[in-house]
Design a protein around this motif. Structure first.
Motif, PDB file in Angstrom:
ATOM      1  N   HIS A 239      36.148  55.826  45.251  1.00 40.78           N
ATOM      2  CA  HIS A 239      35.998  55.217  46.569  1.00 40.78           C
ATOM      3  C   HIS A 239      37.328  55.035  47.279  1.00 40.78           C
ATOM      4  O   HIS A 239      37.373  54.890  48.503  1.00 40.78           O
ATOM      5  N   GLY A 240      38.430  54.998  46.523  1.00 40.87           N
ATOM      6  CA  GLY A 240      39.735  54.757  47.098  1.00 40.87           C
ATOM      7  C   GLY A 240      40.619  54.009  46.113  1.00 40.87           C
ATOM      8  O   GLY A 240      40.184  53.657  45.015  1.00 40.87           O
ATOM      9  N   PRO A 241      41.870  53.736  46.485  1.00 41.93           N
ATOM     10  CA  PRO A 241      42.773  53.043  45.564  1.00 41.93           C
ATOM     11  C   PRO A 241      42.496  51.549  45.516  1.00 41.93           C
ATOM     12  O   PRO A 241      42.069  50.941  46.502  1.00 41.93           O
ATOM     13  N   ALA A 242      42.746  50.958  44.373  1.00 43.07           N
ATOM     14  CA  ALA A 242      42.670  49.508  44.200  1.00 43.07           C
ATOM     15  C   ALA A 242      43.920  49.060  43.463  1.00 43.07           C
ATOM     16  O   ALA A 242      44.457  49.794  42.627  1.00 43.07           O
ATOM     17  N   ALA A 243      44.393  47.865  43.751  1.00 45.53           N
ATOM     18  CA  ALA A 243      45.635  47.381  43.150  1.00 45.53           C
ATOM     19  C   ALA A 243      45.507  45.920  42.777  1.00 45.53           C
ATOM     20  O   ALA A 243      44.817  45.144  43.457  1.00 45.53           O
ATOM     21  N   LEU A 244      46.182  45.559  41.692  1.00 41.95           N
ATOM     22  CA  LEU A 244      46.340  44.169  41.278  1.00 41.95           C
ATOM     23  C   LEU A 244      47.833  43.879  41.218  1.00 41.95           C
ATOM     24  O   LEU A 244      48.567  44.503  40.441  1.00 41.95           O
ATOM     25  N   LEU A 245      48.281  42.940  42.041  1.00 41.90           N
ATOM     26  CA  LEU A 245      49.688  42.548  42.052  1.00 41.90           C
ATOM     27  C   LEU A 245      49.827  41.216  41.327  1.00 41.90           C
ATOM     28  O   LEU A 245      49.084  40.268  41.629  1.00 41.90           O
ATOM     29  N   PRO A 246      50.754  41.107  40.381  1.00 36.83           N
ATOM     30  CA  PRO A 246      50.826  39.902  39.554  1.00 36.83           C
ATOM     31  C   PRO A 246      51.244  38.665  40.341  1.00 36.83           C
ATOM     32  O   PRO A 246      52.157  38.714  41.173  1.00 36.83           O
ATOM     33  N   LEU A 247      50.545  37.579  40.075  1.00 39.16           N
ATOM     34  CA  LEU A 247      50.903  36.270  40.608  1.00 39.16           C
ATOM     35  C   LEU A 247      51.145  35.340  39.430  1.00 39.16           C
ATOM     36  O   LEU A 247      51.034  35.736  38.271  1.00 39.16           O
ATOM     37  N   LYS A 248      51.465  34.121  39.714  1.00 37.17           N
ATOM     38  CA  LYS A 248      51.689  33.150  38.656  1.00 37.17           C
ATOM     39  C   LYS A 248      50.358  32.595  38.145  1.00 37.17           C
ATOM     40  O   LYS A 248      49.311  32.766  38.758  1.00 37.17           O
ATOM     41  N   ASN A 249      50.401  31.945  37.000  1.00 44.18           N
ATOM     42  CA  ASN A 249      49.253  31.228  36.440  1.00 44.18           C
ATOM     43  C   ASN A 249      48.061  32.130  36.152  1.00 44.18           C
ATOM     44  O   ASN A 249      46.898  31.753  36.349  1.00 44.18           O
ATOM     45  N   GLY A 250      48.335  33.351  35.672  1.00 45.41           N
ATOM     46  CA  GLY A 250      47.266  34.238  35.259  1.00 45.41           C
ATOM     47  C   GLY A 250      46.452  34.826  36.389  1.00 45.41           C
ATOM     48  O   GLY A 250      45.350  35.346  36.156  1.00 45.41           O
ATOM     49  N   GLN A 251      46.949  34.767  37.606  1.00 48.71           N
ATOM     50  CA  GLN A 251      46.219  35.324  38.732  1.00 48.71           C
ATOM     51  C   GLN A 251      46.881  36.612  39.220  1.00 48.71           C
ATOM     52  O   GLN A 251      48.018  36.927  38.866  1.00 48.71           O
ATOM     53  N   ALA A 252      46.134  37.351  40.031  1.00 48.16           N
ATOM     54  CA  ALA A 252      46.651  38.582  40.620  1.00 48.16           C
ATOM     55  C   ALA A 252      46.071  38.734  42.017  1.00 48.16           C
ATOM     56  O   ALA A 252      44.941  38.318  42.291  1.00 48.16           O
ATOM     57  N   SER A 253      46.858  39.320  42.899  1.00 49.09           N
ATOM     58  CA  SER A 253      46.406  39.619  44.253  1.00 49.09           C
ATOM     59  C   SER A 253      45.678  40.960  44.231  1.00 49.09           C
ATOM     60  O   SER A 253      46.191  41.951  43.707  1.00 49.09           O
ATOM     61  N   LEU A 254      44.486  40.995  44.790  1.00 46.65           N
ATOM     62  CA  LEU A 254      43.654  42.193  44.789  1.00 46.65           C
ATOM     63  C   LEU A 254      43.678  42.873  46.145  1.00 46.65           C
ATOM     64  O   LEU A 254      43.518  42.229  47.183  1.00 46.65           O
ATOM     65  N   VAL A 255      43.876  44.204  46.141  1.00 48.81           N
ATOM     66  CA  VAL A 255      43.687  45.045  47.317  1.00 48.81           C
ATOM     67  C   VAL A 255      42.728  46.152  46.895  1.00 48.81           C
ATOM     68  O   VAL A 255      43.045  46.959  46.023  1.00 48.81           O
ATOM     69  N   TRP A 256      41.555  46.189  47.522  1.00 54.01           N
ATOM     70  CA  TRP A 256      40.467  47.070  47.094  1.00 54.01           C
ATOM     71  C   TRP A 256      40.058  47.911  48.296  1.00 54.01           C
ATOM     72  O   TRP A 256      39.465  47.409  49.238  1.00 54.01           O
ATOM     73  N   CYS A 257      40.423  49.203  48.296  1.00 59.41           N
ATOM     74  CA  CYS A 257      40.198  50.080  49.438  1.00 59.41           C
ATOM     75  C   CYS A 257      38.960  50.943  49.215  1.00 59.41           C
ATOM     76  O   CYS A 257      38.828  51.584  48.159  1.00 59.41           O
ATOM     77  N   VAL A 258      38.093  50.979  50.222  1.00 56.05           N
ATOM     78  CA  VAL A 258      36.853  51.761  50.141  1.00 56.05           C
ATOM     79  C   VAL A 258      36.586  52.417  51.487  1.00 56.05           C
ATOM     80  O   VAL A 258      37.175  52.048  52.509  1.00 56.05           O
TER      81      VAL A 258
END
Length: 416
Positions: A239-258
């Protein structure tokens, strides 16, 4: 009788520089000019009132190592709020011929690490507020030290720019912000702020290169059960690229392209989106235990054909808006700002600097525009074997260490 040397702004009077837009690129440019052009008079215009608190803006941005080093130099780096990126992991989602062939011939992913590149980090992830607030504090502190040379014009939206003078050697720009003022150079540093104004009123003459990718980016935050600190993941899906960028406290920023025309994300509930995400990323990511409500943005390319028009310069979002597949838009804008100020510090002939700026920035700028455009368009191609070619390309890149290192340096510092 000898011919006189054409007068320049700096030979007759201090250079006057207007920065239109107090976002990260505009503020970085103003601080660089304050330090590297000690005689220049610098004014920053922005519609945002000075008392508006920007520190809480949660939008996530990826900074390259070069950008981190620039903010550190400007004493505007908020290290405690940033999450360093120490490794980037790029892979392709199976089932696909590309992933299958890649698994057969070698590592089905590209891994770039700070350790391999002998750098402290590849970059960092920080919120928009975490970038702009320290830059704004540093700028306001500089204005307090030199109030006659450095001016903050917050709460003064620019309504238009108009060239004045008899030519590029003696020319200037009239900045209309309620009261018309003349400057030697006007730098439009933020595109989004002026989206309601016609481009021609802000120095836009030729129509920019434009392409609608017919893609949507869904963005938000996810929680990982066993997050590896500092690892960023890029996943190529059908469907397209998706990315997880690391954040603090076990979280990640999501970019989900479709694809916008057949959006598989929109009809899903948060629970269903969580289930899909757990099938989408590489097993190394581990379990995704929570996903925030997602916001969506249309994706397209808009790139000015030239950075300069007379004494008006466009940089940052005002010069190019890129697909987020490589996360390089802000980094490219910061390099635009740095190179412009460096050129002005080395050469007193303003007209000559601006004439040369286009070809000096061209290799870095157009290489990044072309690379992100190619990757974004490749997901709309229905060619047989496209996935296989992408998978084998990743295998080759992982195996060819010098090529992978060259790519890493390009992403960290741009074309040099």
């Amino acid at each position: 009788m000898t011919a006189s040397r054409p007068a320049t702004a700096s030979s007759e009077k201090p250079l006057t520089l207007a920065v239109v837009g107090a976002g990260p690129v505009g503020l970085a440019l103003a601080l660089l000019a304050a330090r590297s052009l000690p005689q220049a008079q610098v004014s920053v215009f922005d519609a945002r009132p000075l008392d508006k608190d920007v520190s809480g803006d949660p939008r996530t941005l990826a900074l390259s190592l070069g950008s981190v080093q620039l903010l550190q130099r400007l004493e505007a780096w908020q290290a405690d709020a940033a999450q360093p990126i120490t490794e980037v992991h790029v892979s392709q989602q199976p089932p696909s011929l590309g992933a299958a062939l890649a698994a057969w011939v070698g590592e089905p992913a590209v891994r770039i690490s700070a350790l391999e590149e002998a750098v402290p980090m590849l970059g960092a992830v920080l919120s928009y507020g975490g970038i702009v607030a320290p830059l704004q504090r540093a700028w306001l502190a500089a204005c307090e030290r030199e109030p006659r040379r450095l001016l903050s014009r917050f709460g003064q939206p620019v309504q238009g720019l108009k060239p004045v003078g008899n030519g590029e050697e003696t020319g200037g720009v009239e900045v209309d912000a309620g009261i018309a003022e003349r400057f030697d150079i006007a730098v439009v540093a933020e595109g989004g702020v002026f989206s309601q104004l016609p481009r021609e009123r802000l120095g836009g003459v030729r129509e920019p290169l434009h392409h609608d990718y017919h893609q949507t980016a869904w963005v938000g935050t996810v929680t990982l059960a066993n997050a590896r600190p500092g690892v960023a993941y890029e996943r190529f899906t059908r469907h397209g690229p998706a990315a997880l960028l690391p954040l603090k406290n076990g979280q990640a920023s999501l970019v989900w392209c479709v694809a916008s025309s057949d959006d598989p994300v929109e009809p899903l509930s948060d629970a269903q989106r969580l289930a899909v995400l757990n099938t989408m990323f590489d097993a190394e990511v581990g379990a995704i235990t929570a996903v925030s409500p997602l916001k969506r943005f249309a994706l397209g390319l808009s790139a000015e054909r030239t950075l300069t028009d007379g004494r008006t310069v466009r940089i940052g979002n005002a010069a190019q808006t890129l697909h987020p597949v490589a996360g390089q838009g802000l980094n490219l804008g910061l390099r635009d700002a740095f190179e412009l100020v460096q050129a002005l510090s080395r050469n007193a002939d303003v007209a000559q600097v601006l004439r040369r700026l286009e070809w000096q920035r061209g290799p870095d700028r157009w290489a990044m525009i072309a690379a992100t455009d190619f990757l974004a368009r490749s997901f709309t191609w229905k060619l047989p074997g496209a996935g296989a070619a992408r998978g084998l390309g990743m295998v080759a890149l992982q195996a060819l260490k010098p090529l992978k290192s060259a790519l890493a340096r390009q992403m960290m510092f741009g074309s040099r």
